[in-house]
Design a protein around this motif. Structure first.
Motif, mmCIF file in Angstrom:
data_model
loop_
_atom_site.group_PDB
_atom_site.id
_atom_site.type_symbol
_atom_site.label_atom_id
_atom_site.label_comp_id
_atom_site.label_asym_id
_atom_site.label_seq_id
_atom_site.Cartn_x
_atom_site.Cartn_y
_atom_site.Cartn_z
ATOM 1 N N ALA A 76 -5.699 -26.959 -108.155
ATOM 2 C CA ALA A 76 -6.284 -25.926 -107.301
ATOM 3 C C ALA A 76 -7.434 -25.223 -108.027
ATOM 4 O O ALA A 76 -7.310 -24.903 -109.216
ATOM 5 N N PRO A 77 -8.545 -24.965 -107.325
ATOM 6 C CA PRO A 77 -9.677 -24.300 -107.977
ATOM 7 C C PRO A 77 -9.418 -22.825 -108.298
ATOM 8 O O PRO A 77 -10.020 -22.270 -109.202
ATOM 9 N N VAL A 78 -8.509 -22.201 -107.554
ATOM 10 C CA VAL A 78 -8.177 -20.799 -107.805
ATOM 11 C C VAL A 78 -6.785 -20.748 -108.431
ATOM 12 O O VAL A 78 -5.801 -21.109 -107.797
ATOM 13 N N HIS A 79 -6.725 -20.309 -109.688
ATOM 14 C CA HIS A 79 -5.444 -20.239 -110.393
ATOM 15 C C HIS A 79 -4.780 -18.877 -110.226
ATOM 16 O O HIS A 79 -3.567 -18.783 -110.156
ATOM 17 N N ALA A 80 -5.606 -17.821 -110.175
ATOM 18 C CA ALA A 80 -5.037 -16.475 -110.112
ATOM 19 C C ALA A 80 -6.034 -15.494 -109.515
ATOM 20 O O ALA A 80 -7.240 -15.644 -109.666
ATOM 21 N N ILE A 81 -5.480 -14.501 -108.846
ATOM 22 C CA ILE A 81 -6.245 -13.337 -108.419
ATOM 23 C C ILE A 81 -5.817 -12.222 -109.367
ATOM 24 O O ILE A 81 -4.700 -11.725 -109.291
ATOM 25 N N ASP A 82 -6.696 -11.885 -110.305
ATOM 26 C CA ASP A 82 -6.357 -10.907 -111.333
ATOM 27 C C ASP A 82 -6.341 -9.482 -110.792
ATOM 28 O O ASP A 82 -5.602 -8.635 -111.281
#
Length: 79
Positions: free
Chosen positions: A65-71
């Motif tokens: 997935a290109p997005v690993h986390a929303i910090d």
């Protein structure tokens, strides 16, 4: 790639929340978002976050997935 992915995140949120104003920063799979939408009115924090994360499901799914986390995620109601 980072600017392109930020734009993809913004578009995904605006598709789910058409009136949303979305600011996305970050890169390397980690991003911060500020989303302003009337859809958040009267909802608790968790419900607001679920709306945004629901919009990002495809970008956050799977091992590659290109997005690993929303910090950081700010969900605001327009003034």
């Amino acid at each position: 790639m980072s600017a392109e992915l930020c734009e993809q995140i913004k578009q995904a949120v605006q598709t789910a929340l058409p009136d949303a104003e979305v600011a996305v920063t970050g890169g390397g799979g980690h991003f911060s978002l500020e989303v302003i939408s009337s859809a958040f009115e009267g909802k608790g924090l968790l419900a607001k976050q679920r709306l945004v994360y629901g919009a990002l499901t495809d970008l956050m799914a799977g091992e590659r997935a290109p997005v690993h986390a929303i910090d950081s995620l700010k969900t605001l109601v327009p003034e």
